[in-house]
Design a protein around this motif. Structure first.
Motif, PDB file in Angstrom:
ATOM      1  N   ALA A 133       0.806  -1.220   0.000  1.00  0.00           N
ATOM      2  CA  ALA A 133       0.000   0.000   0.000  1.00  0.00           C
ATOM      3  C   ALA A 133       0.843   1.277   0.000  1.00  0.00           C
ATOM      4  O   ALA A 133       0.460   2.280  -0.606  1.00  0.00           O
ATOM      5  N   LEU A 134       2.000   1.257   0.669  1.00  0.00           N
ATOM      6  CA  LEU A 134       2.770   2.485   0.870  1.00  0.00           C
ATOM      7  C   LEU A 134       3.946   2.631  -0.079  1.00  0.00           C
ATOM      8  O   LEU A 134       4.627   3.668  -0.045  1.00  0.00           O
ATOM      9  N   SER A 135       4.216   1.628  -0.910  1.00  0.00           N
ATOM     10  CA  SER A 135       5.334   1.738  -1.840  1.00  0.00           C
ATOM     11  C   SER A 135       5.075   2.834  -2.867  1.00  0.00           C
ATOM     12  O   SER A 135       3.921   3.106  -3.215  1.00  0.00           O
ATOM     13  N   PRO A 136       6.120   3.473  -3.368  1.00  0.00           N
ATOM     14  CA  PRO A 136       5.926   4.430  -4.463  1.00  0.00           C
ATOM     15  C   PRO A 136       5.352   3.720  -5.694  1.00  0.00           C
ATOM     16  O   PRO A 136       5.520   2.517  -5.875  1.00  0.00           O
ATOM     17  N   GLN A 137       4.690   4.481  -6.529  1.00  0.00           N
ATOM     18  CA  GLN A 137       4.083   3.914  -7.727  1.00  0.00           C
ATOM     19  C   GLN A 137       5.059   3.961  -8.891  1.00  0.00           C
ATOM     20  O   GLN A 137       5.780   4.950  -9.074  1.00  0.00           O
ATOM     21  N   ASN A 138       5.097   2.885  -9.667  1.00  0.00           N
ATOM     22  CA  ASN A 138       5.979   2.808 -10.831  1.00  0.00           C
ATOM     23  C   ASN A 138       5.146   2.502 -12.060  1.00  0.00           C
ATOM     24  O   ASN A 138       4.417   1.510 -12.096  1.00  0.00           O
ATOM     25  N   THR A 139       5.239   3.358 -13.063  1.00  0.00           N
ATOM     26  CA  THR A 139       4.537   3.151 -14.328  1.00  0.00           C
ATOM     27  C   THR A 139       5.576   2.975 -15.435  1.00  0.00           C
ATOM     28  O   THR A 139       6.445   3.848 -15.615  1.00  0.00           O
ATOM     29  N   ARG A 140       5.452   1.868 -16.154  1.00  0.00           N
ATOM     30  CA  ARG A 140       6.385   1.566 -17.250  1.00  0.00           C
ATOM     31  C   ARG A 140       5.604   1.513 -18.556  1.00  0.00           C
ATOM     32  O   ARG A 140       4.659   0.743 -18.690  1.00  0.00           O
ATOM     33  N   THR A 141       6.006   2.348 -19.500  1.00  0.00           N
ATOM     34  CA  THR A 141       5.319   2.440 -20.781  1.00  0.00           C
ATOM     35  C   THR A 141       6.245   1.960 -21.894  1.00  0.00           C
ATOM     36  O   THR A 141       7.388   2.430 -21.995  1.00  0.00           O
ATOM     37  N   THR A 142       5.742   1.027 -22.712  1.00  0.00           N
ATOM     38  CA  THR A 142       6.508   0.499 -23.840  1.00  0.00           C
ATOM     39  C   THR A 142       5.706   0.735 -25.117  1.00  0.00           C
ATOM     40  O   THR A 142       4.580   0.255 -25.250  1.00  0.00           O
ATOM     41  N   THR A 143       6.293   1.467 -26.037  1.00  0.00           N
ATOM     42  CA  THR A 143       5.647   1.764 -27.322  1.00  0.00           C
ATOM     43  C   THR A 143       6.535   1.230 -28.438  1.00  0.00           C
ATOM     44  O   THR A 143       7.731   1.568 -28.505  1.00  0.00           O
ATOM     45  N   ARG A 144       5.956   0.397 -29.296  1.00  0.00           N
ATOM     46  CA  ARG A 144       6.681  -0.182 -30.427  1.00  0.00           C
ATOM     47  C   ARG A 144       6.006   0.248 -31.731  1.00  0.00           C
ATOM     48  O   ARG A 144       4.789   0.202 -31.843  1.00  0.00           O
ATOM     49  N   LEU A 145       6.807   0.598 -32.706  1.00  0.00           N
ATOM     50  CA  LEU A 145       6.319   0.929 -34.038  1.00  0.00           C
ATOM     51  C   LEU A 145       7.207   0.242 -35.062  1.00  0.00           C
ATOM     52  O   LEU A 145       8.425   0.483 -35.101  1.00  0.00           O
ATOM     53  N   THR A 146       6.629  -0.622 -35.863  1.00  0.00           N
ATOM     54  CA  THR A 146       7.382  -1.374 -36.866  1.00  0.00           C
ATOM     55  C   THR A 146       6.803  -1.088 -38.244  1.00  0.00           C
ATOM     56  O   THR A 146       5.583  -1.024 -38.418  1.00  0.00           O
ATOM     57  N   THR A 147       7.691  -0.919 -39.227  1.00  0.00           N
ATOM     58  CA  THR A 147       7.297  -0.612 -40.599  1.00  0.00           C
ATOM     59  C   THR A 147       8.117  -1.470 -41.559  1.00  0.00           C
ATOM     60  O   THR A 147       9.353  -1.532 -41.429  1.00  0.00           O
ATOM     61  N   ASP A 148       7.438  -2.140 -42.485  1.00  0.00           N
ATOM     62  CA  ASP A 148       8.098  -2.967 -43.484  1.00  0.00           C
ATOM     63  C   ASP A 148       7.631  -2.559 -44.870  1.00  0.00           C
ATOM     64  O   ASP A 148       6.437  -2.314 -45.094  1.00  0.00           O
ATOM     65  N   PHE A 149       8.577  -2.521 -45.818  1.00  0.00           N
ATOM     66  CA  PHE A 149       8.279  -2.353 -47.235  1.00  0.00           C
ATOM     67  C   PHE A 149       8.958  -3.491 -47.980  1.00  0.00           C
ATOM     68  O   PHE A 149      10.185  -3.657 -47.876  1.00  0.00           O
ATOM     69  N   VAL A 150       8.180  -4.276 -48.692  1.00  0.00           N
ATOM     70  CA  VAL A 150       8.701  -5.443 -49.410  1.00  0.00           C
ATOM     71  C   VAL A 150       8.276  -5.336 -50.871  1.00  0.00           C
ATOM     72  O   VAL A 150       7.089  -5.145 -51.175  1.00  0.00           O
ATOM     73  N   LEU A 151       9.237  -5.467 -51.783  1.00  0.00           N
ATOM     74  CA  LEU A 151       8.974  -5.442 -53.220  1.00  0.00           C
ATOM     75  C   LEU A 151       9.348  -6.797 -53.793  1.00  0.00           C
ATOM     76  O   LEU A 151      10.495  -7.241 -53.667  1.00  0.00           O
ATOM     77  N   GLU A 152       8.379  -7.457 -54.429  1.00  0.00           N
ATOM     78  CA  GLU A 152       8.595  -8.772 -55.027  1.00  0.00           C
ATOM     79  C   GLU A 152       8.383  -8.670 -56.539  1.00  0.00           C
ATOM     80  O   GLU A 152       7.361  -8.146 -56.999  1.00  0.00           O
ATOM     81  N   GLN A 153       9.366  -9.178 -57.275  1.00  0.00           N
ATOM     82  CA  GLN A 153       9.320  -9.132 -58.739  1.00  0.00           C
ATOM     83  C   GLN A 153       9.515 -10.539 -59.302  1.00  0.00           C
ATOM     84  O   GLN A 153      10.504 -11.207 -59.009  1.00  0.00           O
ATOM     85  N   LYS A 154       8.548 -10.998 -60.089  1.00  0.00           N
ATOM     86  CA  LYS A 154       8.671 -12.289 -60.747  1.00  0.00           C
ATOM     87  C   LYS A 154       9.547 -12.154 -61.986  1.00  0.00           C
ATOM     88  O   LYS A 154       9.391 -11.201 -62.765  1.00  0.00           O
ATOM     89  N   LEU A 155      10.434 -13.115 -62.187  1.00  0.00           N
ATOM     90  CA  LEU A 155      11.353 -13.123 -63.333  1.00  0.00           C
ATOM     91  C   LEU A 155      11.158 -14.391 -64.153  1.00  0.00           C
ATOM     92  O   LEU A 155      12.106 -15.064 -64.543  1.00  0.00           O
TER      93      LEU A 155
END
Length: 507
Positions: free
Chosen positions: A448-470
């Motif tokens: 009850a008396l411990s200090p409060q700890n807030t941990r925030t984790t934000t992830r952002l991932t971006t992929d660009f994939v180009l596929e070409q048939k030969l």
């Protein structure tokens, strides 16, 4: 008398005639069917199952020559002929001649593909140790909020070990075919071909998971794949109208079983019994015995003053709730045209905790909790007949709350280490209990008396994939280029940090 005898004989003969007619009709209805089961190459199928539709208790199997004989209820019956790896056939039963049933290979099973290190391969041609599961199997894992826990029991050879179980830290430790190193036996995890953690991935956004277990399957990854490889493929859009899926679930969590311990009354009674046996060896032991009148006050106090002077504390009851709730809401939309296919999803996850909440008079709570929001957008652009551009954008935002302490064991440790008779966790005047003699820990005040700890984790991932048939060079040849950005923002040690300054007392 003669008339009665004649009347009885008429009834008896009528009954015999009725039974005979019934047996004759029944015999006429039953039909003996003979047949042969062969494959596409006109080879006999051994052990094919033949059962009557809507009467599955009537059935047989084909012999070494593919032949079978079956007695069916009538010629209007339908036979279901099946064999593993072949398409099921339905034929009409007939007693005229021999039925010939041709079973064809199930192309759907033969064309099933698995994700391997260098792309996709037909399952029938895979020689390495690879196992795969689908999203439908993972979504059946009830009460599981993280992807790692959903793998438990769904993939052979994959071993998961539970972690602390705290909200936001429920990802298990994963090993493939046991521990292979003293240092780190965690497998390599790839999400859509990129090395990423599975912690921020929503179960509903996963299409399939392949696990590569042996050296031949993981060789393409080199030393990183020494402990095995987990390949996660996310869902993508398909041609057709927009399809919207929404799901919501609530899970009730409760401890399956907590260790029992003696209360104050039983502990002192047990100590007195032990001292009686020691008096013969150590005559002074009787000085440590507690009078029965005092022991009774621990279980049956006369008033509030006696209850606080002779505490009988159930620490588990003071610390833990009977249950905690977990909620999950997921909404996704998918579809596409010839030019673009799309899949988008948003997911919200809340994890409650079993620790009770106590008012510390400071305007904040220090109990554990976790909230997470996941978002994903997968787009496929068919630029030309041979050129495909894929974009994957995903993000997650998780907030974990708990007490600020370097030793979480002290928060719940007194449940099984602090005696039930040393002090009350909190007295009627609001003061917290403490023990200046043996320094016993008060977990209730610590929570009850411990200090409060807030941990925030934000992830952002971006992929660009180009596929070409030969294919104009050689059939099946293609080129693939990809660019990925991963951003992780971590904030911790945020919240409320106050000095204790609370009132403690010892009776």
């Amino acid at each position: 008398m003669k008339n009665a005898r004649k009347q009885f004989q008429k009834i008896f003969y009528s009954f015999l005639f009725t039974v005979f007619c019934s047996l004759t009709v029944l015999a006429q209805q039953r039909t003996t069917v003979r047949g042969t089961v062969v494959d596409d190459n006109d080879e006999p199928v051994i052990g094919a199952s033949i059962i009557v539709k809507n009467a599955r208790s009537v059935g047989t199997v084909s012999d070494l020559d593919g032949n079978f004989v079956l007695v069916v209820p009538g010629e209007n019956s339908t036979l279901i002929v099946s064999y593993v790896g072949m398409t099921t056939q339905e034929v009409r039963a007939t007693s005229r001649g021999t039925i010939r049933v041709v079973l064809k290979d199930d192309s759907q099973i033969l064309d099933e593909v698995v994700v391997v290190g260098y792309g996709q391969q037909k399952k029938v041609s895979v020689v390495g140790a690879i196992t795969q599961t689908s999203s439908k199997v993972l979504e059946r894992s009830g009460g599981v909020s993280d992807l790692g826990s959903a793998l438990t029991g769904n993939l052979p050879g994959v071993i998961t070990t539970a972690s602390t179980g705290m909200p936001g830290e429920e990802d298990p430790r994963i090993m493939i075919r046991g521990m292979s190193s003293w240092n780190n036996s965690s497998p390599l995890v790839l999400v859509d071909g990129i090395e990423r953690p599975m912690a921020g991935l929503d179960i509903n956004s996963v299409e399939s998971i392949s696990v590569l277990k042996d050296a031949s399957a993981t060789a393409v990854y080199g030393v990183k794949g020494a402990n095995g490889v987990i390949l996660i493929t996310t869902k993508r859009g398909q041609d057709g109208k927009a399809t919207i899926n929404a799901s919501a679930n609530m899970v009730l969590k409760m401890p399956s079983k907590l260790p029992n311990k003696l209360d104050s009354y039983d502990a002192f009674m047990l100590r007195n019994d032990a001292l009686e046996y020691e008096i013969g060896l150590t005559p002074d032991s009787w000085t440590y015995m507690m009078p029965q009148t005092l022991i009774d006050k621990y279980r049956h106090p006369a008033n509030l003053e006696e209850m606080e002077r002779y505490p009988n504390v159930d620490w588990a009851d003071w610390m833990f709730k009977n249950q905690a709730f977990s909620e999950n809401v997921n909404v996704s939309v998918s579809g596409g045209t010839k030019f673009v296919k799309y899949y988008a999803a948003i997911d919200y996850q809340h994890e409650g905790d079993l620790f009770k909440e106590y008012d510390n008079g400071r305007g904040y709570q220090t109990t554990y909790g976790y909230n997470r929001v996941n978002m994903r957008s997968n787009l496929d652009f068919q630029l030309t007949k041979t050129t495909l551009l894929k974009t994957n954008i995903a993000g997650s935002h998780g907030v974990r709350q708990g007490p600020r302490t370097a030793y979480e064991y002290n928060i719940w440790g007194s449940v099984y280490t602090t005696p039930p008779n040393v002090f009350m966790p909190r007295y009627s005047d609001g003061a917290w209990g403490y023990d200046p003699v043996n320094n016993a820990n008060n977990s209730v005040s610590g929570l009850a008396l411990s200090p409060q700890n807030t941990r925030t984790t934000t992830r952002l991932t971006t992929d660009f994939v180009l596929e070409q048939k030969l294919d104009f060079i050689t059939k099946g040849l293609g080129a693939r280029a990809s660019v990925s950005w991963d951003n992780v923002f971590l904030e911790e040690n945020r919240g409320v940090n106050t000095t204790d300054g609370a009132l403690y007392k010892y009776i």
